[in-house]
Design a protein around this motif. Sequence first.
Motif, mmCIF file in Angstrom:
data_model
loop_
_atom_site.group_PDB
_atom_site.id
_atom_site.type_symbol
_atom_site.label_atom_id
_atom_site.label_comp_id
_atom_site.label_asym_id
_atom_site.label_seq_id
_atom_site.Cartn_x
_atom_site.Cartn_y
_atom_site.Cartn_z
ATOM 1 N N GLU A 1 -20.006 28.778 -33.211
ATOM 2 C CA GLU A 1 -18.935 29.058 -32.253
ATOM 3 C C GLU A 1 -17.843 29.867 -32.943
ATOM 4 O O GLU A 1 -17.341 29.482 -33.994
ATOM 5 N N ILE A 2 -17.459 30.969 -32.318
ATOM 6 C CA ILE A 2 -16.603 31.946 -32.992
ATOM 7 C C ILE A 2 -15.148 31.513 -33.081
ATOM 8 O O ILE A 2 -14.361 32.159 -33.775
ATOM 9 N N HIS A 3 -14.761 30.439 -32.396
ATOM 10 C CA HIS A 3 -13.364 30.000 -32.450
ATOM 11 C C HIS A 3 -13.144 28.845 -33.420
ATOM 12 O O HIS A 3 -12.002 28.409 -33.603
ATOM 13 N N LEU A 4 -14.213 28.349 -34.044
ATOM 14 C CA LEU A 4 -14.077 27.222 -34.967
ATOM 15 C C LEU A 4 -13.734 27.695 -36.379
ATOM 16 O O LEU A 4 -14.356 28.623 -36.906
ATOM 17 N N LYS A 5 -12.770 27.032 -36.991
ATOM 18 C CA LYS A 5 -12.287 27.420 -38.312
ATOM 19 C C LYS A 5 -13.397 27.379 -39.355
ATOM 20 O O LYS A 5 -13.525 28.294 -40.181
ATOM 21 N N ASP A 6 -14.217 26.326 -39.330
ATOM 22 C CA ASP A 6 -15.284 26.199 -40.337
ATOM 23 C C ASP A 6 -16.279 27.343 -40.252
ATOM 24 O O ASP A 6 -16.734 27.871 -41.276
ATOM 25 N N ASN A 7 -16.625 27.746 -39.040
ATOM 26 C CA ASN A 7 -17.569 28.860 -38.867
ATOM 27 C C ASN A 7 -16.965 30.171 -39.336
ATOM 28 O O ASN A 7 -17.643 31.014 -39.931
ATOM 29 N N LEU A 8 -15.673 30.365 -39.059
ATOM 30 C CA LEU A 8 -14.994 31.585 -39.498
ATOM 31 C C LEU A 8 -14.914 31.634 -41.025
ATOM 32 O O LEU A 8 -15.120 32.696 -41.633
ATOM 33 N N GLU A 9 -14.627 30.494 -41.637
ATOM 34 C CA GLU A 9 -14.571 30.445 -43.100
ATOM 35 C C GLU A 9 -15.957 30.612 -43.703
ATOM 36 O O GLU A 9 -16.089 31.126 -44.816
ATOM 37 N N MET A 10 -17.002 30.160 -42.985
ATOM 38 C CA MET A 10 -18.377 30.379 -43.438
ATOM 39 C C MET A 10 -18.666 31.870 -43.579
ATOM 40 O O MET A 10 -19.435 32.297 -44.441
ATOM 41 N N CYS A 11 -18.010 32.684 -42.751
ATOM 42 C CA CYS A 11 -18.203 34.143 -42.775
ATOM 43 C C CYS A 11 -17.208 34.837 -43.691
ATOM 44 O O CYS A 11 -17.046 36.059 -43.618
ATOM 45 N N SER A 12 -16.533 34.050 -44.547
ATOM 46 C CA SER A 12 -15.586 34.592 -45.529
ATOM 47 C C SER A 12 -14.517 35.453 -44.861
ATOM 48 O O SER A 12 -14.200 36.553 -45.318
ATOM 49 N N ILE A 13 -13.935 34.910 -43.785
ATOM 50 C CA ILE A 13 -12.944 35.672 -43.020
ATOM 51 C C ILE A 13 -11.703 35.980 -43.849
ATOM 52 O O ILE A 13 -11.039 37.001 -43.634
ATOM 53 N N ALA A 14 -11.381 35.123 -44.801
ATOM 54 C CA ALA A 14 -10.185 35.335 -45.617
ATOM 55 C C ALA A 14 -10.261 36.632 -46.411
ATOM 56 O O ALA A 14 -9.235 37.238 -46.735
ATOM 57 N N HIS A 15 -11.480 37.084 -46.718
ATOM 58 C CA HIS A 15 -11.663 38.299 -47.526
ATOM 59 C C HIS A 15 -12.120 39.491 -46.685
ATOM 60 O O HIS A 15 -12.467 40.534 -47.240
#
Length: 615
Positions: free
Chosen positions: A184-198
């Motif tokens: 799910e694209i709105h979940l923090k864990d999934n976004l962090e799984m995709c290295s969104i911070a970088h």
Amino acid sequence: MKRSQKVRYIIDQFLSRGTLAIVLMLSIITFAAVLLIGILSHMFAGGDTTVFETLWTSLMQTLDPGNLSGVDGSFWYLLLMTIATIVGIFITSMLISVLSSGFQQKLENMQKGTSQVIEKGHTLLLGWNDNIPVIVSEIITANENVKRPVIVILSETDTLTVQDGLKAMMKDFKNTKVIVRRGEIHLKDNLEMCSIAHARSVVVAENDDVAIIKCLLGISQTAFFAPEAKGHVTAIFSDPQNLMAAKKMCGERLEAILLSDAMNRITAQTCLQPGLSFIYKELFDFEGNEFYFFNHPSLAGKTMKESLCRFSNATVCGLFKDGTPHINPKMDTVIGADDKLIVICEDDDKAILVEHHEERFADRIVKTPHKASRSVRRILFIGYNPSLLSVIEEMCPFVMKDSHLSFLVPTDTDTTLLDSTLRHCEVGYDIKKGVTYSNDALERLEYTKLDTIVVIANDLSDGERSDSETLLSIMHLKNILNEMKLDIPIIIEIERIQNEPVLHYASVDDFIVSNVLSNKMLCQIAENRHLNAVFNELLGEEGSEIYLKPAKHYVKMDEPVDFCTVVESAALKREIAIGFRLKHIHENGGVVLNPNKKKEIVFTGGDCVVVLAED
């Protein structure tokens, strides 16, 4: 609780930890069996055999059951070795099964797209729909000169479906690595799984404003919104109020496009100027010419007019000054040391300054004053959807009051809003109802006084059906116009990009694919966030816009000139020439943007110059 139940519970908990736990358990069982059988074997072996030797023999029998045929000794010794062999067979079989199952499970998890992404400077795409292949294709083209570029796609769609969808639309990813993850694209864990911070940029590709805002809320909880982060988010909104709410939440991190305003304005302008969408398509596309920013010390102190012909393979169209773009600024505007020219060229390294341009054809400049683009028009619209009302509102300021608009809309259409919009437009109009793709209904229309025909998509909810009806309408129209020996430009609206190649065979003069143009803009902004301000300036209600104007207003017909001469002529009218359209050329609608300034060209009747002008 019974002791046996407790033991089973402990074993169940231990085994639930996965493959490594099972392998560890088998190793313990093997060690225990080897130790027990080895000690007992030593007791029955007799002779000078040491404990170590019997333990080693027991281990070999367990790991390699084929050694049993060469064993000698007493009955009890052979029995123990046989037991060791049987234990080895079971343990080896179980170990192979466990490892195979664990490996299969790992492959399945990888296919599910749930493993951590370890990338930096990548582009993160959120969502999956028909627009994603268009966006991926554009970013791949933009990254051809980038070292090891990466695109990460996160969506709730199965990873194999996403991969198959991408491969169906494009055959070659070139130098770009595409990574697909599921969640799910709105979940923090999934976004962090995709290295969104970088991530360098994030593209929210959802079609619904509510889903976009929900996703933005999730992104705002990640390190991507940390003060030290430099990335930005791009998205397309349909409602201006939703866009305002998103901007308040995300601040400067968000670079968004208001789809309805931008596309309605492009559609309206294309209806008035066939061929215009080819220009927008090239400017918003990474293949060919697009917008770049250029700065050079030698330009400081020069005026805009002096810079226009300083590039042979790039076209100056504006100035980026104090963080604000100015399209077609005043010709006497002085370029500052920190200012950047907004240029149109094939790539950022293709904009090369030339020392001096020789004026060879100054005597062929037509020195007429600027002429407004408003004129009397006779346009036929076939089809109807709610966006047509906004298109008409955008179109009205650019047509004169003696103009006449005709409409053929589906039989079940409620024309109350259409009638009200046209009354405010203060132009003549007539509305007929019928089957818009029926030959009988089309034959009953009047064509002799028309200057343009526009075929609008009927049903926006079913793009495939809508495009099929459009294609049938075009086939009938072509036959009717051929029988009447009329040459009227036909413009069509396409819903699905997949149908573009089929509709090309219909030989229309122009076509509009709203979602494609908007997503191309989105990709440009994802690569360079400052382009959002450029597009807003270019497509805004105020300021300069793109026009196709007769070449005869700029240079003499049937005589060779270079494009710099055209640029000089346009500058006298307070316009910037960025290209031309040749009537006898059918490829790309005859449109040529950013032509070489020194190359000679001969304009004939019907040819146009592409200019940036206020009207």
